[in-house]
Design a protein around this motif. Structure first.
Motif, short mmCIF file in Angstrom:
data_model
loop_
_atom_site.label_atom_id
_atom_site.label_comp_id
_atom_site.label_asym_id
_atom_site.label_seq_id
_atom_site.Cartn_x
_atom_site.Cartn_y
_atom_site.Cartn_z
N PRO A 167 17.12 46.13 -7.61
CA PRO A 167 16.93 46.67 -9.29
C PRO A 167 15.36 47.13 -9.70
O PRO A 167 15.50 47.23 -10.68
CB PRO A 167 16.96 44.67 -9.48
CG PRO A 167 16.21 44.28 -8.45
CD PRO A 167 16.66 44.93 -6.95
N THR A 168 14.95 47.80 -8.91
CA THR A 168 13.25 48.23 -8.94
C THR A 168 13.81 49.86 -8.65
O THR A 168 12.72 50.58 -8.75
CB THR A 168 12.60 47.40 -7.68
OG1 THR A 168 13.49 48.57 -6.13
CG2 THR A 168 12.55 46.43 -8.01
N ILE A 169 14.89 50.19 -8.22
CA ILE A 169 14.95 51.92 -8.28
C ILE A 169 15.30 52.28 -9.66
O ILE A 169 15.24 51.95 -10.95
CB ILE A 169 16.68 52.47 -7.52
CG1 ILE A 169 17.16 51.33 -6.63
CG2 ILE A 169 16.89 53.57 -8.20
CD1 ILE A 169 18.31 51.90 -5.66
N ARG A 170 14.70 53.13 -9.86
CA ARG A 170 14.87 53.86 -10.90
C ARG A 170 15.06 54.97 -11.68
O ARG A 170 15.79 56.30 -10.52
CB ARG A 170 13.04 54.31 -10.98
CG ARG A 170 11.80 53.34 -10.67
CD ARG A 170 10.69 54.11 -10.60
NE ARG A 170 9.22 53.07 -10.19
CZ ARG A 170 8.20 53.32 -9.38
NH1 ARG A 170 7.75 54.24 -9.05
NH2 ARG A 170 7.82 51.98 -9.04
N PRO A 171 15.45 55.87 -12.56
CA PRO A 171 16.31 56.31 -13.27
C PRO A 171 16.02 58.14 -12.39
O PRO A 171 16.86 58.73 -11.20
CB PRO A 171 16.06 56.96 -14.48
CG PRO A 171 15.61 56.08 -15.35
CD PRO A 171 14.43 55.54 -14.23
N GLU A 172 14.68 58.63 -12.56
CA GLU A 172 14.27 59.63 -11.35
C GLU A 172 14.80 59.45 -9.87
O GLU A 172 14.76 60.26 -9.22
CB GLU A 172 12.86 60.03 -11.74
CG GLU A 172 12.21 58.83 -11.24
CD GLU A 172 11.30 57.65 -12.54
OE1 GLU A 172 10.11 57.34 -12.02
OE2 GLU A 172 12.01 57.67 -13.60
N ASP A 173 14.77 58.23 -9.43
CA ASP A 173 15.05 58.33 -8.52
C ASP A 173 16.82 58.78 -7.71
O ASP A 173 16.72 59.08 -6.31
CB ASP A 173 15.50 56.60 -7.67
CG ASP A 173 13.62 56.04 -7.07
OD1 ASP A 173 12.47 56.42 -7.36
OD2 ASP A 173 13.66 55.18 -7.57
N LEU A 174 17.66 59.00 -8.62
CA LEU A 174 18.82 59.09 -8.52
C LEU A 174 18.99 60.51 -9.23
O LEU A 174 20.40 60.44 -8.78
CB LEU A 174 19.92 57.92 -9.18
CG LEU A 174 19.26 56.59 -8.74
CD1 LEU A 174 20.40 55.06 -9.48
CD2 LEU A 174 19.73 56.33 -7.36
N ALA A 175 18.00 61.23 -9.39
CA ALA A 175 18.66 62.01 -10.64
C ALA A 175 19.26 63.13 -9.26
O ALA A 175 19.59 63.72 -9.72
CB ALA A 175 16.98 62.99 -10.90
N PRO A 176 18.58 63.41 -8.11
CA PRO A 176 19.20 64.89 -6.90
C PRO A 176 20.84 63.56 -6.84
O PRO A 176 21.23 64.24 -7.08
CB PRO A 176 18.24 64.42 -6.12
CG PRO A 176 17.12 63.44 -6.31
CD PRO A 176 17.46 62.55 -7.30
N LEU A 177 21.38 62.43 -7.27
CA LEU A 177 22.29 62.03 -6.85
C LEU A 177 23.25 62.27 -7.97
O LEU A 177 24.59 63.06 -7.78
CB LEU A 177 22.54 60.68 -6.50
CG LEU A 177 21.98 60.26 -5.03
CD1 LEU A 177 22.68 58.84 -4.73
CD2 LEU A 177 21.95 60.44 -4.09
N LEU A 178 22.96 62.24 -9.00
CA LEU A 178 23.50 62.91 -10.50
C LEU A 178 24.24 63.90 -10.51
O LEU A 178 24.15 64.62 -11.32
CB LEU A 178 22.80 61.77 -11.34
CG LEU A 178 23.43 60.58 -11.24
CD1 LEU A 178 22.24 60.12 -12.80
CD2 LEU A 178 24.36 60.12 -11.89
N ALA A 179 22.99 64.97 -9.48
CA ALA A 179 23.05 65.99 -10.35
C ALA A 179 23.59 67.09 -8.93
O ALA A 179 24.56 68.06 -9.31
CB ALA A 179 21.79 66.50 -10.02
#
Length: 187
Positions: free
Chosen positions: A98-110
Motif C-alpha cells: 500500500p505504499t507504492i506511489r503513482p510515480e513508481d508505476l509510471a514506467p509500467l503504464l508507459a
C-alpha cells in the motif's frame, strides 16, 4: 477520444497472511485499510474498473479464487475473467504493497503492448487483456505468467524495491510505515 486503452485494476487479496498474522487487506495504515489505499492508487492512475481477487468483501467487485490459496496467478486469472470486455489494459497490484506511489508505476503504464513488469518483481504488472496466455494455469508461478504474456521487463530503481515488494511480515510493515511521506501504521 483518447488513443490509450481503458485501464482496469486487479487487487490481489488472496493468501493466508500467515507471516503477517492478520489479513493484509484489512491492515490499517494511518487509519485506512491497505485494500483502500491500493484501490486509491489504481484510481489515481486512471483505472476505471477495480476488482479484488481473493477472499474478503472490501466494497469492490470481487473475483473469488476458483481454489482458495491456489496462488496469485489464480487471482490474476479470476480478475481477468471478471474484467473481460470492460477494459483493454489491466494493472495488477498486491494488497500488501500500500505504499507504492503513482510515480513508481509510471514506467509500467508507459510501456507499449503487451505491457510490462519489473525485472525480478512480477508484481505490480500492467498487461493488455489480449496478452493473457491462452494456456495459463492457476498454479503457475507469477514469473511464468509474465514470461508467457510477453511482458516487457523493466529494471526497477533499487530505491523502489521495498515499496514494490510490500509487507509480508510485521517487521516489513513497520519498515514501510516509517518511510517518509508514506502511510503510517498505528503504533
Amino acid at each position: 477520444m483518447s488513443d490509450s486503452p481503458t485501464l482496469g485494476a486487479i487487487i490481489l487479496t488472496g493468501g493466508a497472511s500467515r507471516r503477517m498474522g492478520t489479513d493484509k487487506a484489512a491492515q490499517l495504515w494511518d487509519g485506512r485499510r491497505a485494500v483502500d489505499l491500493v484501490a486509491d492508487l489504481a484510481r489515481a492512475l486512471g483505472a476505471t474498473v477495480i476488482v479484488s481477487a481473493g477472499d474478503g468483501e472490501f466494497g469492490l467487485p470481487r473475483a473469488p479464487d476458483p481454489a482458495p490459496l491456489s496462488g496469485p496467478v489464480a487471482g490474476v486469472l479470476a480478475g481477468l475473467d471478471l474484467l473481460g470486455g470492460q477494459v483493454a489494459r489491466v494493472l495488477v497490484l498486491a494488497v500488501d504493497a500500500p505504499t507504492i506511489r503513482p510515480e513508481d508505476l509510471a514506467p509500467l503504464l508507459a510501456a507499449e503492448a503487451p505491457g510490462a513488469a519489473f525485472v525480478g518483481q512480477p508484481l505490480p504488472m500492467v498487461l493488455d487483456l489480449a496478452a493473457r496466455p491462452g494456456d495459463a494455469q492457476a498454479d503457475w508461478p507469477l514469473r511464468r505468467f509474465v514470461e508467457r504474456a510477453g511482458l516487457i521487463q523493466l529494471a526497477p530503481d533499487p530505491v523502489l524495491l521495498p515499496r514494490l515488494r510490500g509487507a509480508n511480515t510485521p517487521t516489513e510493515r513497520d519498515r514501510l510505515a516509517g518511510e517518509p511521506d508514506g502511510p503510517k501504521a498505528p503504533k
